[in-house]
Motif scaffolding. Structure first.
Motif, PDB file in Angstrom:
ATOM      1  N   LEU A 145       0.821  -1.216   0.000  1.00  0.00           N
ATOM      2  CA  LEU A 145       0.000   0.000   0.000  1.00  0.00           C
ATOM      3  C   LEU A 145       0.848   1.256   0.000  1.00  0.00           C
ATOM      4  CD1 LEU A 145      -2.818  -1.015   2.496  1.00  0.00           C
ATOM      5  CD2 LEU A 145      -3.161  -0.305   0.120  1.00  0.00           C
ATOM      6  N   CYS A 146       1.858   1.303   0.849  1.00  0.00           N
ATOM      7  CA  CYS A 146       2.665   2.519   0.968  1.00  0.00           C
ATOM      8  C   CYS A 146       3.530   2.744  -0.267  1.00  0.00           C
ATOM      9  CB  CYS A 146       3.546   2.453   2.213  1.00  0.00           C
ATOM     10  SG  CYS A 146       2.595   2.627   3.737  1.00  0.00           S
ATOM     11  N   THR A 147       4.034   1.668  -0.855  1.00  0.00           N
ATOM     12  CA  THR A 147       4.904   1.808  -2.019  1.00  0.00           C
ATOM     13  C   THR A 147       4.124   2.222  -3.256  1.00  0.00           C
ATOM     14  OG1 THR A 147       6.417   0.140  -1.152  1.00  0.00           O
ATOM     15  CG2 THR A 147       6.563   0.618  -3.496  1.00  0.00           C
ATOM     16  N   LEU A 148       3.002   1.582  -3.486  1.00  0.00           N
ATOM     17  CA  LEU A 148       2.279   1.815  -4.731  1.00  0.00           C
ATOM     18  C   LEU A 148       1.349   3.021  -4.661  1.00  0.00           C
ATOM     19  CD1 LEU A 148       1.400  -1.817  -5.871  1.00  0.00           C
ATOM     20  CD2 LEU A 148       3.551  -0.592  -5.982  1.00  0.00           C
ATOM     21  N   LEU A 149       0.826   3.330  -3.470  1.00  0.00           N
ATOM     22  CA  LEU A 149      -0.074   4.481  -3.352  1.00  0.00           C
ATOM     23  C   LEU A 149       0.691   5.793  -3.433  1.00  0.00           C
ATOM     24  CD1 LEU A 149      -3.029   5.133  -3.052  1.00  0.00           C
ATOM     25  CD2 LEU A 149      -2.782   4.990  -0.574  1.00  0.00           C
ATOM     26  N   ALA A 150       1.864   5.825  -2.821  1.00  0.00           N
ATOM     27  CA  ALA A 150       2.790   6.972  -2.891  1.00  0.00           C
ATOM     28  C   ALA A 150       2.097   8.295  -2.576  1.00  0.00           C
ATOM     29  CB  ALA A 150       3.471   7.012  -4.259  1.00  0.00           C
ATOM     30  N   GLY A 151       2.581   9.367  -3.205  1.00  0.00           N
ATOM     31  CA  GLY A 151       2.064  10.704  -2.910  1.00  0.00           C
ATOM     32  C   GLY A 151       0.625  10.899  -3.336  1.00  0.00           C
ATOM     33  N   GLY A 152       0.144  10.063  -4.245  1.00  0.00           N
ATOM     34  CA  GLY A 152      -1.236  10.170  -4.682  1.00  0.00           C
ATOM     35  C   GLY A 152      -2.210   9.938  -3.549  1.00  0.00           C
ATOM     36  N   GLY A 153      -1.720   9.245  -2.516  1.00  0.00           N
ATOM     37  CA  GLY A 153      -2.589   8.904  -1.411  1.00  0.00           C
ATOM     38  C   GLY A 153      -3.073  10.086  -0.608  1.00  0.00           C
TER      39      GLY A 153
ATOM     40  N   VAL B  17       0.927   3.125   7.693  1.00  0.00           N
ATOM     41  CA  VAL B  17      -0.402   2.507   7.678  1.00  0.00           C
ATOM     42  C   VAL B  17      -1.128   2.794   8.987  1.00  0.00           C
ATOM     43  CG1 VAL B  17      -1.599   0.283   7.760  1.00  0.00           C
ATOM     44  CG2 VAL B  17       0.090   0.702   5.990  1.00  0.00           C
ATOM     45  N   ILE B  18      -0.412   2.711  10.116  1.00  0.00           N
ATOM     46  CA  ILE B  18      -1.020   3.006  11.422  1.00  0.00           C
ATOM     47  C   ILE B  18      -1.462   4.470  11.496  1.00  0.00           C
ATOM     48  CG2 ILE B  18      -0.554   3.178  13.903  1.00  0.00           C
ATOM     49  CD1 ILE B  18       1.336   0.719  13.501  1.00  0.00           C
ATOM     50  N   LEU B  19      -0.596   5.385  10.993  1.00  0.00           N
ATOM     51  CA  LEU B  19      -0.948   6.808  10.981  1.00  0.00           C
ATOM     52  C   LEU B  19      -2.161   7.057  10.096  1.00  0.00           C
ATOM     53  CD1 LEU B  19      -0.447   9.765  11.660  1.00  0.00           C
ATOM     54  CD2 LEU B  19       1.308   9.841   9.865  1.00  0.00           C
TER      55      LEU B  19
ATOM     56  N   ILE C 188       3.043  14.816   7.300  1.00  0.00           N
ATOM     57  CA  ILE C 188       3.942  13.717   7.678  1.00  0.00           C
ATOM     58  C   ILE C 188       3.578  12.460   6.894  1.00  0.00           C
ATOM     59  CG2 ILE C 188       4.604  12.156   9.552  1.00  0.00           C
ATOM     60  CD1 ILE C 188       4.225  14.566  11.472  1.00  0.00           C
ATOM     61  N   LEU C 189       2.282  12.196   6.797  1.00  0.00           N
ATOM     62  CA  LEU C 189       1.801  11.024   6.058  1.00  0.00           C
ATOM     63  C   LEU C 189       2.254  11.077   4.598  1.00  0.00           C
ATOM     64  CD1 LEU C 189      -0.199   8.530   6.505  1.00  0.00           C
ATOM     65  CD2 LEU C 189      -1.890   9.954   5.359  1.00  0.00           C
ATOM     66  N   THR C 190       2.076  12.241   3.970  1.00  0.00           N
ATOM     67  CA  THR C 190       2.489  12.412   2.576  1.00  0.00           C
ATOM     68  C   THR C 190       3.981  12.176   2.421  1.00  0.00           C
ATOM     69  OG1 THR C 190       0.816  14.119   2.324  1.00  0.00           O
ATOM     70  CG2 THR C 190       2.482  14.001   0.615  1.00  0.00           C
ATOM     71  N   THR C 191       4.746  12.762   3.329  1.00  0.00           N
ATOM     72  CA  THR C 191       6.201  12.631   3.256  1.00  0.00           C
ATOM     73  C   THR C 191       6.623  11.173   3.330  1.00  0.00           C
ATOM     74  OG1 THR C 191       6.464  14.802   4.307  1.00  0.00           O
ATOM     75  CG2 THR C 191       8.375  13.343   4.319  1.00  0.00           C
TER      76      THR C 191
END
Length: 521
Positions: free
Chosen positions: A112-120, A281-283, A428-431
């Motif tokens: 999730l974190c790798t593929l979603l990236a900044g778009g998330g 993911v927790i954040l 922070i999440l975006t970063t």
């Protein structure tokens, strides 16, 4: 008898040769990709207008000539993957081991974190309001503001949902895991074409060109978000704390990001990348719960269910929409060209972290679960923004004018309780989203360049720092430099999409082979 030493037999020369191999300096892909990125950045500094004109022409050509092909490729990849998952072939275990190396939560968090990236974050806030203000041509203008909001979310779901995720590592990962773990071929993009060209793809020049194209595409796709991270966080810090929105601020932000993702990549998959992904993911879960409690809970739930239903109801019409090529170039084809550019390198990364998974687990996680979670996240962020916009017209759309993604996000967070704290947590999440993409792609590029599953630390550091420097060079020219790179990503999707094509039939073929070997057929 001569006392001279044969250079080829010299221990020092042998050591030097080993080091060259470890660093990947003997790999043409290193010089092709590194040289091209250096040329791109240099040209941008010398004559950015000239570079932009070339990139824009190439972008227009790619969208017009390959747009329909890309739409068909994504659609076929998704449906063929589902057929494999729900057939008897779904039980085939990948990676030549009996059970997964990584537990389910860690595995899903990294994906999730790798593929979603900044778009998330920024796109989740910006795209729904963009489609609300200017409705997609397939839906047209809708007088009912609630229905218009649901339609806007449905269009966003299409861009970031099932098809986008499927192309990033389902059929291609099956092919790579089969050929790498079972047949001993290198974990490199060239291996995707081995069933067609055989040993010719393993030669330095031919294989180097294939790998080089894929590295350029994914490096450009990673440099762009790193550059935009600097621009967007700098804007937000200025808005929240009156910190000057200058190149110095952007420079410091990107420098910190480079340091974090390079150190993370150096620590490997089982430490830095995994720790950052789990934390993010927790954040994200914490922010989701907070917004559900203090935001427009009922609207968000209704918007998610209705938006997903609308997307499914119009799935084929949206996926195959061709009536307005100009709109497609700005939206659907642009996004899918961007995701295609990531395809081979993401497949390598997923192949590396998914060893021991079944085909069903792999495809369900990437093609179904991750997209549905992504759609829910878009509803939490963008749907909350739409509810604020409906209640107070202009509260989000005015901030978004001029396609200002960070302003759209801040206009949403500022309407929640404890606005400053929530805004900072989103930053922070975006970063970390972008940092996790940076470290995973740094790691993957290093794997491809060095030919090692655990690349040399110098290789990892080099690629991490190089991508950061390119981002700094481009943002020093203003947002136009990074925008040119974003458009260039779509051009790189042209050769990459041709590399991905054979997986449509090689994925099922290899699944059948493994099923027979594992006694499942």
């Amino acid at each position: 008898m001569s006392n001279s030493i044969n250079p080829s037999k010299s221990p020092e020369m042998g050591t030097a040769k080993v080091e060259v191999n470890k660093l990947g300096l003997d790999n043409p892909a290193f010089w092709i990709s590194g040289g091209f990125l250096a040329l791109f950045a240099t040209t941008a500094m010398i004559n950015s207008e000239f570079l932009s004109s070339i990139v824009n022409s190439g972008f227009g050509w790619a969208v017009q000539v390959f747009g329909a092909y890309w739409q068909a490729l994504l659609l076929l990849t998704f449906f063929i993957g589902l057929v494999l998952a729900f057939s008897g072939l779904g039980s085939v275990r990948l990676g030549a081991i009996a059970k997964p190396e990584m537990d389910g939560f860690k595995w899903m968090a990294i994906i999730l974190c790798t593929l979603l990236a900044g778009g998330g974050v920024f796109w989740a806030a910006g795209e729904p309001i963009a489609h609300y203000v200017s409705p997609p041509p397939l839906y047209g203008v809708e007088e009912n503001t609630t229905v218009r909001a649901f339609n806007a979310l449905a269009q966003s779901f299409m861009h970031w949902g099932f098809l986008a995720w499927a192309i990033l590592g389902t059929l291609t990962s099956i092919v790579l895991m089969r050929l790498h773990y079972d047949k001993g071929l290198p974990l490199q993009p060239r291996t995707l074409l081995y069933p067609i060209f055989g040993k010719r793809v393993l030669t330095p020049v031919f294989g180097g060109i294939i790998d080089g194209c894929c590295i350029i595409a994914v490096a450009a796709g990673t440099i762009g978000p790193i550059g935009f991270l600097g621009l967007q966080i700098s804007y937000a810090l200025n808005d929240l704390f009156s910190i000057p929105d200058t190149f110095t601020t952007q420079f410091i932000i990107i420098l910190m990001a480079i340091a974090i993702y390079t150190v993370s990549a150096l620590s490997g998959l089982n430490r830095g990348i995994q720790i950052l992904s789990r934390f993010n993911v927790i954040l994200a879960l914490g922010l989701m719960v907070y917004i559900l409690i203090f935001g427009s809970t009922n609207f968000v739930i209704n918007a998610y269910l209705h938006g997903v239903g609308t997307m499914l109801d119009n799935f084929i019409p949206m996926a195959t929409f061709r009536s307005d090529e100009n709109w497609l170039g700005w939206w659907t084809v642009f996004f899918w060209g961007w995701f295609l550019g990531y395809g081979p390198m993401m497949a390598i990364f997923i192949a590396k972290i998914s060893r021991g998974r079944t085909i069903r687990e792999l495809i369900m996680a990437i093609s179904v679960i991750a997209p549905l979670l992504t759609c829910f996240w878009f509803t939490i962020v963008g749907g909350t923004g739409l509810s604020f916009e409906i209640a107070d017209p202009g509260s989000v759309s005015k901030a978004f004018e001029g396609f200002n993604l960070p302003a759209a996000l801040l206009s949403i967070t500022k309407q929640l309780p404890m606005p400053t704290l929530i805004s900072v947590l989103f930053l922070i999440l975006t970063t970390i989203f972008i940092v996790t993409t940076g470290d995973s792609m740094t790691y993957t590029i290093s794997v491809v360049i060095s030919g090692e599953t655990e690349p040399n630390a110098i290789v990892r550091a080099f690629w991490g720092i190089m991508m950061g420097i390119c981002a700094l060079v481009l943002i020093s020219l203003g947002s136009g430099g990074v925008s040119a790179l974003q458009s260039f990503i779509v051009i790189t999707a042209v050769p990459v999409s041709l590399i991905l094509l054979p997986s449509l039939w090689n994925g099922p073929k290899m699944a059948i082979e493994m099923a027979k070997e594992q006694g499942l057929q």
